[in-house]
Design an enzyme around this catalytic site. Structure first.
Site, PDB file in Angstrom:
ATOM      1  N   SER A  99       0.751  -1.332   0.035  1.00  0.00           N
ATOM      2  CA  SER A  99       0.201   0.100  -0.130  1.00  0.00           C
ATOM      3  C   SER A  99       0.957   1.292  -0.016  1.00  0.00           C
ATOM      4  O   SER A  99       0.755   2.285  -0.701  1.00  0.00           O
ATOM      5  CB  SER A  99      -0.899   0.192   1.308  1.00  0.00           C
ATOM      6  N   ALA A 101       3.929   1.619  -1.169  1.00  0.00           N
ATOM      7  CA  ALA A 101       4.356   1.983  -2.412  1.00  0.00           C
ATOM      8  C   ALA A 101       3.641   2.371  -3.210  1.00  0.00           C
ATOM      9  O   ALA A 101       3.897   3.361  -4.218  1.00  0.00           O
ATOM     10  CB  ALA A 101       5.108   0.686  -2.753  1.00  0.00           C
ATOM     11  N   ASP A 143       7.711  -4.067  -4.199  1.00  0.00           N
ATOM     12  CA  ASP A 143       6.460  -3.180  -4.089  1.00  0.00           C
ATOM     13  C   ASP A 143       6.381  -2.036  -5.122  1.00  0.00           C
ATOM     14  O   ASP A 143       5.558  -2.280  -5.754  1.00  0.00           O
ATOM     15  CB  ASP A 143       6.319  -2.693  -2.671  1.00  0.00           C
TER      16      ASP A 143
END
Ligand code: PMV
Length: 319
Positions: A99, A101, A143
């Site tokens: 989330s 990233a 990510d």
């Protein structure tokens, strides 16, 4: 003028933890997004939902990663403090879905677009990685790479390669967030301690994990998803053996399997966070039902192939 961008979250399909000691892992960007819209304002980035605020006029900064993004863009492109960015995300937080990233990637992309700079993906990757360095001690880059470029990627010792896949239209990923928050760093530290204590046994488990990922890559490339599901089940067993499962995670994994998933496993650091199931569309209703019976909210996703991109400025026209 308003500039909006969306960037996807991710799941780790196979190989988490083993990757820390140099084994390969496979990650995938999925169709859950962080969305950022930028309009004229006075140097403000905010998300009430995520409890996040940067107000440059009053020096209020409660998210150092995003502050890093703004600083980096000011240094590289002369970004002025004339923006108001609003963030909205459907990616579960602190559950290993990338989330933070996705927020950094979409914010970078939208701020560049707003400033009239074509948002080159390489630049978005570099700037969002600066934010990742603020959030995590030694970020792997998984990510923000998946959020920027999308698709399925295999990564090994810092090198990322896109996986060509024959993903059948009728196979989706079902995610169940256990809601149990955990610190990736401390789970990783515990696993490494176990590795040191039982290194003869553990090194063989790690070798098995590496073979498993290579086998899974072939399954993804050839479209053998029944085999991929079984390999995910085996991967889950290996994750249990290194100590990152729990009673709650096992109950989610078994609920998915009993409802007909091709395979189910912990995804990410474990101890909490998410479980993923590989599920044929005909089995989705029963898998979803089983997860709901556990009091959890299932998310049904597919692979996002594009990564970060511009988005319409109204949620209803997003499609
Ligand atoms: O933060 P998560 O839940 O996506 O897990 C990170 C994956 C690990 O392999 C456990 C750690 C790492 O740095 O690769």
């Amino acid at each position: 003028m308003m500039a909006c961008s969306i960037a996807p979250g991710k799941v780790i399909l196979l190989g988490e933890h083993f990757v820390v000691k140099g084994m390969p892992a496979i990650g995938a960007a999925v169709t859950l997004y962080a969305r950022v819209c930028v309009s004229s304002g006075q140097g403000r980035v905010e998300s009430r939902q995520l409890g996040l605020l940067l107000d440059l006029s009053s020096n209020t900064v409660n998210d150092k990663g995003l502050y890093r993004v703004v600083e980096e863009l000011a240094g590289r492109f002369g970004l002025k403090r004339d923006f108001h960015a609003t963030i909205d995300s459907e990616i579960p937080i602190s559950s290993g879905m990338g989330s933070s990233a996705a927020v950094a990637v979409s914010t970078t992309h939208a701020l560049l677009s707003f400033a009239g700079v074509e948002p080159d993906k390489k630049v978005v990757w570099e700037v969002s990685f600066e934010a990742e360095k603020v959030y995590h001690v030694r970020p792997s880059g998984v990510d923000n790479t998946l959020s920027t470029y999308g698709g399925v990627m295999v990564y090994e010792r810092g090198v990322f390669n896109r996986v060509k896949r024959r993903w059948p239209d009728d196979v989706v990923i079902v995610i169940a967030d256990s809601g149990i928050k955990r610190s990736t760093g401390s789970v990783v530290a515990d696993v490494l301690n176990r590795y040191d204590k039982y290194s003869n046994v553990m090194s063989r488990i790690y070798e098995a994990a590496s073979e498993l990922v290579r086998d899974a890559l072939k399954s993804i490339e050839t479209g053998d998803f029944a085999r991929l599901g079984e390999l995910m089940d085996i991967n889950h067993g290996l994750l249990s053996s290194i100590g990152v499962s729990s009673r709650v995670l096992e109950s989610i994994v078994w609920a998915m399997r009993e409802a007909g998933a091709l395979g189910a496993k912990i995804s990410g650091a474990g101890r909490g966070g998410i479980v993923i199931g590989l599920v044929e569309t005909s089995k989705v209703p029963s898998v979803v039902e089983k997860i709901k019976l556990l009091g959890l909210t299932p998310l049904v996703v597919q692979i996002d192939d594009e990564g970060v991109r511009r988005a319409p400025d109204s949620r209803t026209s997003q499609g």
